[in-house]
Design a protein around this motif. Structure first.
Motif, PDB file in Angstrom:
ATOM      1  N   ASP A 173      -0.829   2.461  10.923  1.00 40.64           N
ATOM      2  CA  ASP A 173      -0.596   3.899  11.032  1.00 40.64           C
ATOM      3  C   ASP A 173      -0.463   4.344  12.488  1.00 40.64           C
ATOM      4  OD1 ASP A 173      -0.543   4.319   8.343  1.00 40.64           O
ATOM      5  OD2 ASP A 173      -2.572   5.120   8.184  1.00 40.64           O
ATOM      6  N   MET A 174      -0.540   3.373  13.405  1.00 39.75           N
ATOM      7  CA  MET A 174      -0.327   3.657  14.824  1.00 39.75           C
ATOM      8  C   MET A 174       0.269   2.385  15.439  1.00 39.75           C
ATOM      9  SD  MET A 174      -2.899   5.301  17.657  1.00 39.75           S
ATOM     10  CE  MET A 174      -4.270   4.178  17.362  1.00 39.75           C
ATOM     11  N   ILE A 175       1.381   2.538  16.163  1.00 42.54           N
ATOM     12  CA  ILE A 175       2.077   1.385  16.736  1.00 42.54           C
ATOM     13  C   ILE A 175       2.461   1.697  18.175  1.00 42.54           C
ATOM     14  CG2 ILE A 175       4.185  -0.006  16.648  1.00 42.54           C
ATOM     15  CD1 ILE A 175       4.114   0.176  13.631  1.00 42.54           C
ATOM     16  N   GLN A 215       4.174  11.341   8.196  1.00 41.44           N
ATOM     17  CA  GLN A 215       3.035  12.007   7.567  1.00 41.44           C
ATOM     18  C   GLN A 215       2.910  11.637   6.088  1.00 41.44           C
ATOM     19  OE1 GLN A 215       2.668  15.969   8.897  1.00 41.44           O
ATOM     20  NE2 GLN A 215       0.709  16.323   7.873  1.00 41.44           N
ATOM     21  N   ARG A 216       4.024  11.254   5.454  1.00 43.63           N
ATOM     22  CA  ARG A 216       3.953  10.823   4.052  1.00 43.63           C
ATOM     23  C   ARG A 216       3.416   9.401   3.929  1.00 43.63           C
ATOM     24  NH1 ARG A 216       9.207  12.276   0.499  1.00 43.63           N
ATOM     25  NH2 ARG A 216       7.994  11.160  -1.061  1.00 43.63           N
ATOM     26  N   ILE A 217       3.520   8.634   4.992  1.00 45.72           N
ATOM     27  CA  ILE A 217       3.063   7.239   4.961  1.00 45.72           C
ATOM     28  C   ILE A 217       1.603   7.116   5.361  1.00 45.72           C
ATOM     29  CG2 ILE A 217       3.400   4.950   5.976  1.00 45.72           C
ATOM     30  CD1 ILE A 217       6.340   5.754   6.454  1.00 45.72           C
ATOM     31  N   VAL A 218       1.215   7.843   6.396  1.00 48.65           N
ATOM     32  CA  VAL A 218      -0.088   7.649   7.008  1.00 48.65           C
ATOM     33  C   VAL A 218      -1.218   7.841   5.990  1.00 48.65           C
ATOM     34  CG1 VAL A 218      -0.459  10.041   7.770  1.00 48.65           C
ATOM     35  CG2 VAL A 218      -1.367   8.151   9.124  1.00 48.65           C
ATOM     36  N   GLY A 219      -2.188   6.945   6.042  1.00 46.43           N
ATOM     37  CA  GLY A 219      -3.348   7.030   5.159  1.00 46.43           C
ATOM     38  C   GLY A 219      -3.210   6.317   3.838  1.00 46.43           C
ATOM     39  N   LYS A 220      -2.000   6.004   3.425  1.00 46.27           N
ATOM     40  CA  LYS A 220      -1.813   5.279   2.167  1.00 46.27           C
ATOM     41  C   LYS A 220      -2.276   3.838   2.319  1.00 46.27           C
ATOM     42  CE  LYS A 220       1.906   7.912  -0.064  1.00 46.27           C
ATOM     43  NZ  LYS A 220       1.757   9.155   0.691  1.00 46.27           N
ATOM     44  N   HIS A 221      -2.845   3.278   1.237  1.00 47.49           N
ATOM     45  CA  HIS A 221      -3.366   1.923   1.251  1.00 47.49           C
ATOM     46  C   HIS A 221      -2.419   0.975   0.534  1.00 47.49           C
ATOM     47  CE1 HIS A 221      -7.829   3.309   1.874  1.00 47.49           C
ATOM     48  NE2 HIS A 221      -7.031   3.656   2.852  1.00 47.49           N
ATOM     49  N   ASN A 222      -2.453  -0.273   0.935  1.00 43.86           N
ATOM     50  CA  ASN A 222      -1.619  -1.274   0.284  1.00 43.86           C
ATOM     51  C   ASN A 222      -2.147  -1.636  -1.094  1.00 43.86           C
ATOM     52  OD1 ASN A 222      -0.911  -1.656   3.287  1.00 43.86           O
ATOM     53  ND2 ASN A 222       0.597  -2.916   2.216  1.00 43.86           N
ATOM     54  N   VAL A 223      -1.229  -2.018  -1.967  1.00 47.11           N
ATOM     55  CA  VAL A 223      -1.561  -2.361  -3.345  1.00 47.11           C
ATOM     56  C   VAL A 223      -1.116  -3.800  -3.604  1.00 47.11           C
ATOM     57  CG1 VAL A 223      -1.193  -1.798  -5.776  1.00 47.11           C
ATOM     58  CG2 VAL A 223      -1.247   0.034  -4.058  1.00 47.11           C
ATOM     59  N   ALA A 224      -2.027  -4.640  -4.117  1.00 45.32           N
ATOM     60  CA  ALA A 224      -1.709  -6.029  -4.459  1.00 45.32           C
ATOM     61  C   ALA A 224      -2.612  -6.487  -5.587  1.00 45.32           C
ATOM     62  CB  ALA A 224      -1.880  -6.939  -3.250  1.00 45.32           C
ATOM     63  N   MET A 246      -9.488  -6.536   7.487  1.00 45.46           N
ATOM     64  CA  MET A 246     -10.511  -5.974   8.377  1.00 45.46           C
ATOM     65  C   MET A 246     -10.476  -4.455   8.346  1.00 45.46           C
ATOM     66  SD  MET A 246      -9.723  -8.421  11.632  1.00 45.46           S
ATOM     67  CE  MET A 246      -8.845  -9.945  11.290  1.00 45.46           C
ATOM     68  N   SER A 247      -9.267  -3.907   8.452  1.00 47.15           N
ATOM     69  CA  SER A 247      -9.070  -2.457   8.420  1.00 47.15           C
ATOM     70  C   SER A 247      -7.879  -2.159   7.524  1.00 47.15           C
ATOM     71  CB  SER A 247      -8.780  -1.916   9.826  1.00 47.15           C
ATOM     72  OG  SER A 247      -9.899  -2.018  10.668  1.00 47.15           O
ATOM     73  N   PRO A 248      -8.092  -1.536   6.366  1.00 48.23           N
ATOM     74  CA  PRO A 248      -6.965  -1.243   5.469  1.00 48.23           C
ATOM     75  C   PRO A 248      -5.834  -0.499   6.163  1.00 48.23           C
ATOM     76  CG  PRO A 248      -9.039  -0.857   4.340  1.00 48.23           C
ATOM     77  CD  PRO A 248      -9.385  -1.135   5.775  1.00 48.23           C
ATOM     78  N   ASN A 249      -6.191   0.401   7.066  1.00 45.16           N
ATOM     79  CA  ASN A 249      -5.216   1.048   7.941  1.00 45.16           C
ATOM     80  C   ASN A 249      -5.612   0.708   9.372  1.00 45.16           C
ATOM     81  OD1 ASN A 249      -5.673   3.134   5.468  1.00 45.16           O
ATOM     82  ND2 ASN A 249      -3.521   2.975   6.048  1.00 45.16           N
ATOM     83  N   PHE A 250      -4.652   0.319  10.176  1.00 43.94           N
ATOM     84  CA  PHE A 250      -4.979  -0.243  11.481  1.00 43.94           C
ATOM     85  C   PHE A 250      -3.946   0.177  12.512  1.00 43.94           C
ATOM     86  CE2 PHE A 250      -2.610  -3.317   8.934  1.00 43.94           C
ATOM     87  CZ  PHE A 250      -1.567  -3.681   9.766  1.00 43.94           C
ATOM     88  N   CYS A 251      -4.190  -0.242  13.744  1.00 48.17           N
ATOM     89  CA  CYS A 251      -3.269  -0.006  14.857  1.00 48.17           C
ATOM     90  C   CYS A 251      -2.622  -1.327  15.254  1.00 48.17           C
ATOM     91  CB  CYS A 251      -4.034   0.575  16.042  1.00 48.17           C
ATOM     92  SG  CYS A 251      -3.122   0.581  17.616  1.00 48.17           S
ATOM     93  N   VAL A 252      -1.334  -1.298  15.530  1.00 45.84           N
ATOM     94  CA  VAL A 252      -0.697  -2.417  16.225  1.00 45.84           C
ATOM     95  C   VAL A 252      -0.623  -2.011  17.689  1.00 45.84           C
ATOM     96  CG1 VAL A 252       1.405  -3.766  16.530  1.00 45.84           C
ATOM     97  CG2 VAL A 252       0.561  -3.284  14.236  1.00 45.84           C
ATOM     98  N   MET A 253      -1.504  -2.595  18.483  1.00 41.74           N
ATOM     99  CA  MET A 253      -1.608  -2.192  19.883  1.00 41.74           C
ATOM    100  C   MET A 253      -0.454  -2.727  20.712  1.00 41.74           C
ATOM    101  SD  MET A 253      -3.684  -0.232  21.565  1.00 41.74           S
ATOM    102  CE  MET A 253      -5.305  -0.262  20.811  1.00 41.74           C
ATOM    103  N   GLU A 254       0.116  -3.851  20.280  1.00 41.37           N
ATOM    104  CA  GLU A 254       1.280  -4.407  20.968  1.00 41.37           C
ATOM    105  C   GLU A 254       2.288  -4.847  19.913  1.00 41.37           C
ATOM    106  OE1 GLU A 254       0.232  -7.480  23.730  1.00 41.37           O
ATOM    107  OE2 GLU A 254      -1.461  -6.343  24.563  1.00 41.37           O
ATOM    108  N   ARG A 295      -1.518  12.178  11.342  1.00 43.91           N
ATOM    109  CA  ARG A 295      -0.098  11.981  11.609  1.00 43.91           C
ATOM    110  C   ARG A 295       0.105  10.572  12.135  1.00 43.91           C
ATOM    111  NH1 ARG A 295       1.838  14.272  17.402  1.00 43.91           N
ATOM    112  NH2 ARG A 295       3.369  12.660  16.904  1.00 43.91           N
ATOM    113  N   PHE A 296       1.325  10.081  11.996  1.00 49.00           N
ATOM    114  CA  PHE A 296       1.632   8.752  12.509  1.00 49.00           C
ATOM    115  C   PHE A 296       1.817   8.836  14.030  1.00 49.00           C
ATOM    116  CE2 PHE A 296       3.752   4.866  13.450  1.00 49.00           C
ATOM    117  CZ  PHE A 296       3.386   3.993  12.448  1.00 49.00           C
ATOM    118  N   HIS A 297       1.276   7.831  14.745  1.00 57.67           N
ATOM    119  CA  HIS A 297       1.426   7.782  16.197  1.00 57.67           C
ATOM    120  C   HIS A 297       2.266   6.577  16.587  1.00 57.67           C
ATOM    121  CE1 HIS A 297      -1.074  11.067  17.580  1.00 57.67           C
ATOM    122  NE2 HIS A 297      -1.997  10.732  16.697  1.00 57.67           N
TER     123      HIS A 297
END
Length: 687
Positions: free
Chosen positions: A348-350, A395-404, A305-313, A9-11
């Motif tokens: 996926d976490m902010i 929940q529909r967003i979390v885990g999806k990877h960017n495409v370029a 570095m991490s395809p899915n990551f946290c924005v801590m700030e 789930r998104f946090h």
């Protein structure tokens, strides 16, 4: 192995400092967070003197009390190790832990990050506080993970204490084994710098001209990176052993640190601190400035570095210390825009910085969601709206990877070498930003691809997902990198180089071979002459062979000579003493193409070249949007989501020729519709 954040789930949450607030506020703060849709907070990263008020005396009561309330409220917690701010008792008793300037001036206690990574006693004390905290909190039901330290190399990224000089010598002895090899790598025969004893070797020190040995300076930055990672590893290893059920991360991208290696070696995923309003402090003064939209480039780097990551700030309010960095307040809607900017690029976490603005200390003007008065305000309302949206669609967003299909290529060798070398260092920033603008305004998503020496075999397969690689000015270009790019092109890829490519080896020595060195054959050209374009010199003009449009060739000009009959000259210089000489070429190698441009890139040329490349916007054929709108795509096997982010204070008209679901509103859209100023859409095109 890719290190990525993996959540069900998104946090959404905030940075919180229970030690800075009366206990009577805690329960209400946690209640309101929950009501706003927040599910996670970060604590502890600046609280060493709370956990260890005296040397060897450990106290957990205050944080235990707060964590009990967090657990009751259902808010999860990221615990920070507090080593970014050693307490006064420590620096007073052990002044050798303090950092020192190149000139030998000791930085005193009173701010933050005033320590060095090499002091044996500091390493011992950091090991102890980390272990005590990990042992105490390893089974706490509220804690889910750890942040190591806080923003490595922020504020300062050079270290010159006596312990650092000693550690540098040890690092060099391991790297080079003998003084003969060190002298060769540093070219010390020049200007009589030859070393005959290891005790003669130091980190760079003040010189008459202000310019150190460039090869020594490059190794210094490599050492600082390795030393920082070693310091982080000390804590990561303890956390893995003592708290094996918790994940480990750290936050921020700062200089002289290979964050990719640190992530690979130590972390479960990487975390970033996103402050788009820094664009008001360090503005982009070129054509069509990106302003806060430029932060998408930084977020793309984090994604490498991490395809899915946290924005801590995540920035939530105006920013500024009492003495610097005065930022305006985010306009209504901008905080939401920046939140979805991070999400569009893989977050996926902010966590917002911060829950409430500090009423004392250096950061009393670095505003959070809540103001000093703790009453409702528009930022609280906006954050609540975001929380409600993400509870619905997260929940529909979390885990999806960017495409370029396109990647800007970087490496740490050139980043660090270019800090000193003015013959190539300033070019990369200009060229990369020009390409990024052209791709952004063309609605073409782009990745960052970081070259990792020694990992060519693993990276070779990663390159295949890109149609185009843009590597503007790799002055240092290793043979192994050239071989990897050759295979990529032979397989059908396209590589674009700019001037000053390939003239140095990994030590920073200039190659005794025709430029562009190890990729000369791949490019099919030699650089027969070159010159800086600066001072009073007029801009050098360039004409394409197939159209009557003039471009300029700024900053530095490589004058090219064709060496292969497979090369096509696309443009010639049309002024200066090299009028008529090739300026832009393309060579066919196997199934692919190699472009060489003899100058820095500007927006006009990058835009022209994009029109000649086999890439297109994911909006092509079904959606039209103005250039003020950024496009990003996140997808998995089930669906593809297209993010449209409007960075304008005016409405943006979106024209849909095919029906699409808009996730945030829950509606079906078609035809011409306007987004609000700073608006966000997440579209799923109907098949």
């Amino acid at each position: 192995m890719t290190k990525t954040l993996s959540l069900k789930r998104f946090h959404l949450g905030a940075c919180y400092y229970p030690e800075q607030w009366d206990k009577s506020l805690w329960t209400d703060d946690l209640r309101r967070m929950k009501e706003m849709g927040f599910s996670i907070i970060r604590i502890g990263e600046f609280a060493w003197s709370i956990f260890e008020p005296e040397e060897g005396k450990f106290e957990f009561t205050m944080f235990d009390d707060f964590l009990e309330q967090a657990a009751i409220s259902g808010i999860k917690v990221i615990m920070g190790t507090p080593t970014a701010t050693p307490p006064a008792w420590l620096t007073h008793k052990y002044p050798e832990v303090l950092n020192v300037s190149m000139e030998g001036v000791t930085y005193q206690h009173g701010q933050r990050r005033h320590y060095n990574y090499s002091s044996p006693v500091y390493l011992e004390l950091c090991e102890r506080i980390t272990r005590k905290m990990a042992q105490h909190y390893k089974d706490h039901p509220a804690i889910v993970g750890w942040q190591i330290d806080n923003e490595f190399n922020c504020e300062i990224n050079v270290f010159y204490s006596e312990a650092d000089h000693l550690a540098f010598r040890q690092w060099l002895q391991k790297k080079y084994d003998t003084l003969e090899q060190l002298n060769s790598a540093w070219g010390t025969v020049f200007w009589n710098q030859t070393y005959t004893s290891w005790e003669q070797v130091y980190l760079t020190r003040p010189t008459v001209s202000g310019s150190p040995n460039p090869h020594q300076a490059l190794d210094e930055k490599r050492f600082i990176s390795d030393n920082t990672i070693s310091f982080a590893k000390l804590q990561a290893d303890i956390l893995r052993t003592e708290a094996p059920n918790h994940w480990v991360t750290t936050n921020g991208v700062f200089g002289h640190l290979d964050s990719h290696q640190m992530t690979d070696d130590l972390l479960d995923f990487f975390s970033y601190d996103s402050y788009p309003q820094f664009s008001t402090i360090y503005p982009d003064l070129g054509d069509k400035p990106l302003l806060d939209r430029k932060w998408s480039l930084s977020l793309s780097n984090v994604r490498s570095m991490s395809p899915n990551f946290c924005v801590m700030e995540q920035q939530s309010g105006p920013g500024g210390w009492v003495n610097k960095m005065e930022m305006p307040s985010p306009l209504p809607g901008q905080m939401r825009l920046w939140t979805y900017q991070s999400i569009a690029h893989g977050a996926d976490m902010i966590l917002y910085f911060r829950w409430r603005t500090a009423t004392f200390g250096t950061e009393i003007y670095w505003h959070g969601i809540n103001d000093y008065h703790n009453q409702p305000n528009r930022r609280v309302a906006e954050a609540s709206h975001i929380g409600q949206e993400l509870q619905k669609v997260g929940q529909r967003i979390v885990g999806k990877h960017n495409v370029a299909e396109v990647a800007l290529v970087r490496d740490y060798d050139n980043e660090w070498d270019g800090e000193l070398d003015q013959w190539h260092g300033p070019l990369t920033k200009q060229s990369e930003l020009s390409w990024y603008k052209a791709l952004q305004y063309g609605h073409i998503p782009v990745d960052i691809f970081m070259i990792r020496p020694g990992m060519e075999s693993e990276q070779q397969s990663e390159l295949s997902k890109y149609k185009v690689l843009i590597y503007p000015h790799p002055a240092i270009l290793r043979d192994s990198t050239a071989a990897m790019l050759q295979k990529y092109v032979e397989g059908g890829g396209i590589v674009i180089f700019g001037c000053r490519t390939g003239y140095k080896n990994e030590f920073g020595h200039c190659r005794m071979q025709p430029l562009p060195g190890p990729v000369a054959e791949m490019c099919g050209i030699h650089v027969e002459d070159f010159t800086m374009v600066n001072g009073t010199a007029s801009p050098v003009s360039v004409k394409f062979t197939d159209q009557d449009i003039d471009f300029t060739a700024p900053n530095f000009n490589d004058i090219l000579r064709v060496q292969s009959d497979t090369v096509e000259v696309l443009a010639h210089y049309s002024s200066s003493y090299y009028d008529g000489k090739p300026a832009l070429t393309v060579n066919r190698i196997g199934k692919g193409l190699v472009y060489y441009w003899g100058a820095a890139f500007d927006l006009a040329l990058a835009s022209e070249l994009i029109g000649r490349l086999p890439v297109k916007s994911p909006l092509a054929g079904w959606c039209q949007a103005p250039s003020t709108v950024e496009v990003a795509v996140r997808a998995d096997a089930e669906e593809e989501l297209v993010f449209l982010l409007n960075y304008s204070g005016e409405p943006a008209e979106i024209i849909l020729s095919a029906e699409a679901e808009e996730l945030l509103s829950g509606s079906k859209q078609t035809g011409a519709i306007q987004t609000e100023p700073y608006g966000v859409w997440i579209l799923k095109k109907e098949k």
